[in-house]
Design a protein around this motif. Structure first.
Motif, PDB file in Angstrom:
ATOM      1  N   GLY A 123      12.630  36.960  43.579  1.00  0.00           N
ATOM      2  CA  GLY A 123      11.524  36.422  43.947  1.00  0.00           C
ATOM      3  C   GLY A 123      11.697  36.086  45.383  1.00  0.00           C
ATOM      4  N   ALA A 124      10.670  36.382  46.045  1.00  0.00           N
ATOM      5  CA  ALA A 124      10.829  36.556  47.696  1.00  0.00           C
ATOM      6  C   ALA A 124       9.994  35.114  48.321  1.00  0.00           C
ATOM      7  N   SER A 125       9.315  34.487  47.433  1.00  0.00           N
ATOM      8  CA  SER A 125       8.401  33.378  48.207  1.00  0.00           C
ATOM      9  C   SER A 125       9.296  32.145  48.447  1.00  0.00           C
ATOM     10  N   LEU A 126       8.741  31.630  49.472  1.00  0.00           N
ATOM     11  CA  LEU A 126       9.514  30.245  49.744  1.00  0.00           C
ATOM     12  C   LEU A 126       8.304  29.386  49.793  1.00  0.00           C
ATOM     13  N   PRO A 127       8.400  28.129  49.649  1.00  0.00           N
ATOM     14  CA  PRO A 127       7.209  26.951  49.537  1.00  0.00           C
ATOM     15  C   PRO A 127       6.548  27.124  50.652  1.00  0.00           C
ATOM     16  N   ALA A 128       6.879  26.997  52.035  1.00  0.00           N
ATOM     17  CA  ALA A 128       5.899  27.028  53.107  1.00  0.00           C
ATOM     18  C   ALA A 128       5.292  28.416  53.351  1.00  0.00           C
ATOM     19  N   LEU A 129       5.987  29.228  52.833  1.00  0.00           N
ATOM     20  CA  LEU A 129       5.681  30.611  53.243  1.00  0.00           C
ATOM     21  C   LEU A 129       4.761  31.640  52.131  1.00  0.00           C
ATOM     22  N   SER A 130       4.573  31.013  50.892  1.00  0.00           N
ATOM     23  CA  SER A 130       4.110  31.660  49.791  1.00  0.00           C
ATOM     24  C   SER A 130       2.803  32.268  50.054  1.00  0.00           C
ATOM     25  N   PRO A 131       2.279  33.207  50.262  1.00  0.00           N
ATOM     26  CA  PRO A 131       1.209  33.812  50.149  1.00  0.00           C
ATOM     27  C   PRO A 131       0.453  34.214  49.112  1.00  0.00           C
ATOM     28  N   ALA A 132      -0.925  33.963  49.390  1.00  0.00           N
ATOM     29  CA  ALA A 132      -1.898  34.575  48.143  1.00  0.00           C
ATOM     30  C   ALA A 132      -1.889  35.935  48.008  1.00  0.00           C
ATOM     31  N   ILE A 133      -2.300  36.410  46.730  1.00  0.00           N
ATOM     32  CA  ILE A 133      -2.047  37.807  46.434  1.00  0.00           C
ATOM     33  C   ILE A 133      -3.117  38.464  47.381  1.00  0.00           C
ATOM     34  N   SER A 134      -2.530  39.562  48.321  1.00  0.00           N
ATOM     35  CA  SER A 134      -3.463  40.050  49.305  1.00  0.00           C
ATOM     36  C   SER A 134      -4.481  40.872  48.539  1.00  0.00           C
ATOM     37  N   PRO A 135      -5.869  40.543  49.130  1.00  0.00           N
ATOM     38  CA  PRO A 135      -6.983  41.365  48.542  1.00  0.00           C
ATOM     39  C   PRO A 135      -6.832  42.852  48.770  1.00  0.00           C
ATOM     40  N   ALA A 136      -6.037  43.391  49.813  1.00  0.00           N
ATOM     41  CA  ALA A 136      -5.822  44.808  49.910  1.00  0.00           C
ATOM     42  C   ALA A 136      -4.905  45.408  48.565  1.00  0.00           C
ATOM     43  N   TRP A 137      -4.056  44.614  48.092  1.00  0.00           N
ATOM     44  CA  TRP A 137      -3.534  45.259  47.026  1.00  0.00           C
ATOM     45  C   TRP A 137      -4.376  45.252  45.770  1.00  0.00           C
ATOM     46  N   ALA A 138      -5.072  45.997  45.775  1.00  0.00           N
ATOM     47  CA  ALA A 138      -6.291  46.357  44.492  1.00  0.00           C
ATOM     48  C   ALA A 138      -6.011  47.087  43.354  1.00  0.00           C
ATOM     49  N   GLY A 139      -4.464  47.735  43.504  1.00  0.00           N
ATOM     50  CA  GLY A 139      -4.101  48.199  42.313  1.00  0.00           C
ATOM     51  C   GLY A 139      -2.852  48.047  41.855  1.00  0.00           C
ATOM     52  N   ALA A 140      -2.233  48.840  40.931  1.00  0.00           N
ATOM     53  CA  ALA A 140      -0.796  48.370  40.508  1.00  0.00           C
ATOM     54  C   ALA A 140       0.146  49.041  41.480  1.00  0.00           C
ATOM     55  N   ALA A 141       1.391  48.573  41.317  1.00  0.00           N
ATOM     56  CA  ALA A 141       2.694  49.034  41.984  1.00  0.00           C
ATOM     57  C   ALA A 141       3.693  49.691  41.291  1.00  0.00           C
ATOM     58  N   LEU A 142       4.594  50.677  41.961  1.00  0.00           N
ATOM     59  CA  LEU A 142       5.754  51.324  41.415  1.00  0.00           C
ATOM     60  C   LEU A 142       6.581  51.348  42.532  1.00  0.00           C
ATOM     61  N   ILE A 143       7.925  51.063  41.864  1.00  0.00           N
ATOM     62  CA  ILE A 143       9.078  51.034  42.819  1.00  0.00           C
ATOM     63  C   ILE A 143       9.962  52.470  42.477  1.00  0.00           C
ATOM     64  N   TYR A 144      10.046  53.273  43.404  1.00  0.00           N
ATOM     65  CA  TYR A 144      10.848  54.212  43.379  1.00  0.00           C
ATOM     66  C   TYR A 144      12.071  54.035  44.026  1.00  0.00           C
ATOM     67  N   VAL A 145      13.186  54.782  43.431  1.00  0.00           N
ATOM     68  CA  VAL A 145      14.657  54.617  43.866  1.00  0.00           C
ATOM     69  C   VAL A 145      15.283  55.776  43.601  1.00  0.00           C
ATOM     70  N   THR A 146      15.948  56.568  44.773  1.00  0.00           N
ATOM     71  CA  THR A 146      16.818  57.632  44.363  1.00  0.00           C
ATOM     72  C   THR A 146      18.291  57.059  44.340  1.00  0.00           C
ATOM     73  N   ASN A 147      18.992  58.049  43.547  1.00  0.00           N
ATOM     74  CA  ASN A 147      20.469  57.561  43.047  1.00  0.00           C
ATOM     75  C   ASN A 147      21.134  58.698  43.803  1.00  0.00           C
ATOM     76  N   SER A 148      21.845  58.321  44.786  1.00  0.00           N
ATOM     77  CA  SER A 148      22.399  59.262  45.661  1.00  0.00           C
ATOM     78  C   SER A 148      23.718  60.135  45.200  1.00  0.00           C
ATOM     79  N   ALA A 149      24.214  59.519  44.072  1.00  0.00           N
ATOM     80  CA  ALA A 149      25.509  60.284  43.533  1.00  0.00           C
ATOM     81  C   ALA A 149      25.012  60.906  42.333  1.00  0.00           C
ATOM     82  N   GLY A 150      23.653  61.160  41.808  1.00  0.00           N
ATOM     83  CA  GLY A 150      23.437  61.649  40.504  1.00  0.00           C
ATOM     84  C   GLY A 150      22.293  62.644  40.722  1.00  0.00           C
ATOM     85  N   ASP A 151      21.589  62.710  39.837  1.00  0.00           N
ATOM     86  CA  ASP A 151      20.740  63.910  39.982  1.00  0.00           C
ATOM     87  C   ASP A 151      19.158  63.651  39.115  1.00  0.00           C
ATOM     88  N   SER A 152      18.872  62.246  39.643  1.00  0.00           N
ATOM     89  CA  SER A 152      17.589  61.308  39.036  1.00  0.00           C
ATOM     90  C   SER A 152      17.096  60.610  40.020  1.00  0.00           C
TER      91      SER A 152
END
Length: 359
Positions: A18-47
């Protein structure tokens, strides 16, 4: 310790914080109109693992990519691009199905990649030979050019305004700025140490303002004024109160993950020797937070670092994901208002990590 390190690599995870801080917590950006996905490569694997930040669960696994390195989505979300170290190719995948579309031959062994703002080109840093950026046409999926630079490349980034490509060389100890319209280098900045991960701050007009550069053998980062074309500060992370074990190969890159939150208010910096992530106010670069990351203890050993590496954010700036290359632990940790939300098991030695926004 080397034998232990090989064991830890089989227990790798991505940390959602959780990245929010009390004095810095932003409202959800209206530019984020869709969903998000997090991609991660596994450098010692094959996936490649895909995480849904709404649930912090792995929702897709793309297999058969040995030694996947850099990863970046197409701006329209239709494709995912991956630099393949084993085959020296740019592998292009259909985002929804995970099916391989094409393997594009590169000029040499690749490292990290970037995509132009309009998605017309994929840019691949070349880590062997004299050093170059391979330019791939997104329409034809062919290599159209290799832009020569001074030094083998580690990382490359498109600036927020889309006008420039920033590249970094470890052996060359050099940052190079490339004009993307003309596809030529326009200026260079030498350092006394190898150039490793970077992140970019945009000014109010969207133009590049500062670049934050992590360097070899430095537990901290340098600050570059883009307009002045010079380093203006070097910031050292706080000393650790606890000694964490890790393998000796990590010593040359103690701080190897850095990112400006999408809301432009905070800078997040990982540290392997501290086994922590530090939070700075972007405006004045004052330290405003530190989050201790999960550590492992084994009989006969002191605390063992999780080896925090790369970072990425959800577009609302409320969650940061950190790839941890060493181990898998399941517990929650709280620091003031920041909280470890989830520990997500992935593949062998996760490193590169990126966010895709879908509409």
């Amino acid at each position: 310790m080397a034998a232990c390190a090989r064991h830890f690599s089989r227990l790798s995870f991505v940390l959602a914080l959780g990245a929010s801080l009390p004095a810095l917590s932003p409202a959800i950006s209206p530019a984020w109109a869709g969903a998000a996905l997090i991609y991660v490569t596994n450098s010692a694997g094959d996936s490649i693992h895909v995480i849904d930040p709404a649930t912090n669960k792995v929702v897709q696994e793309i297999k058969g990519v040995e030694a996947a390195h850099g990863i970046a989505p197409a701006p329209d979300g239709a494709r995912v691009y991956v630099s393949n170290e084993a085959d020296s190719t740019l592998d292009v995948f259909d985002r929804e199905s995970g099916a391989l579309i094409k393997k594009v031959p590169l000029s040499n062994h690749p490292n990290n990649i970037a995509v132009t703002k309009n998605g017309d080109r994929i840019l691949v840093g070349i880590a062997r030979g004299p050093g170059a950026v391979d330019v791939i046409d997104a329409k034809t999926l062919t290599r159209t050019k290799s832009i020569l630079v001074k030094g083998r490349l580690h990382n490359i980034y498109v600036t927020p305004d889309g006008k420039h490509l920033i590249t970094g060389s470890i052996p060359g100890k050099l940052m190079t700025v490339i004009d993307l319209e003309r596809e030529v280098p326009v200026w260079e900045l030498p350092f006394d140490l190898g150039v490793r991960p970077m992140t970019i701050e945009a000014g109010p007009d969207g133009a590049t303002r500062r670049i934050f550069v992590q360097l070899s053998d430095t537990n901290g980062f340098a600050v570059v004024d883009f307009a002045a074309r010079k380093e203006v500060a070097r910031i050292k992370l706080p000393a650790t109160a606890t000694e964490f074990e890790t393998d000796a190969g990590r010593a040359t890159s103690p701080s190897h993950g850095i990112g400006v939150a999408p809301d432009g208010k905070t800078l997040w910096v990982t540290s392997i020797p501290n086994n922590a992530v530090f939070v700075y106010s972007l405006a004045d670069l004052k330290l405003i937070g530190e989050v201790a990351l999960p550590a492992l203890t084994l009989p006969g050993h002191g605390p063992i670092a999780s080896v925090p590496n790369w970072v990425t954010f959800t577009p609302d700036s409320k969650t940061i994901y950190i790839s941890n290359a060493a181990m898998q632990i399941r517990h929650r940790h709280r620091y003031q208002s920041m909280q470890v939300k989830a520990v997500i098991p992935v593949g062998e030695v996760p490193k590169r990590i990126n966010t895709l926004v879908t509409n």
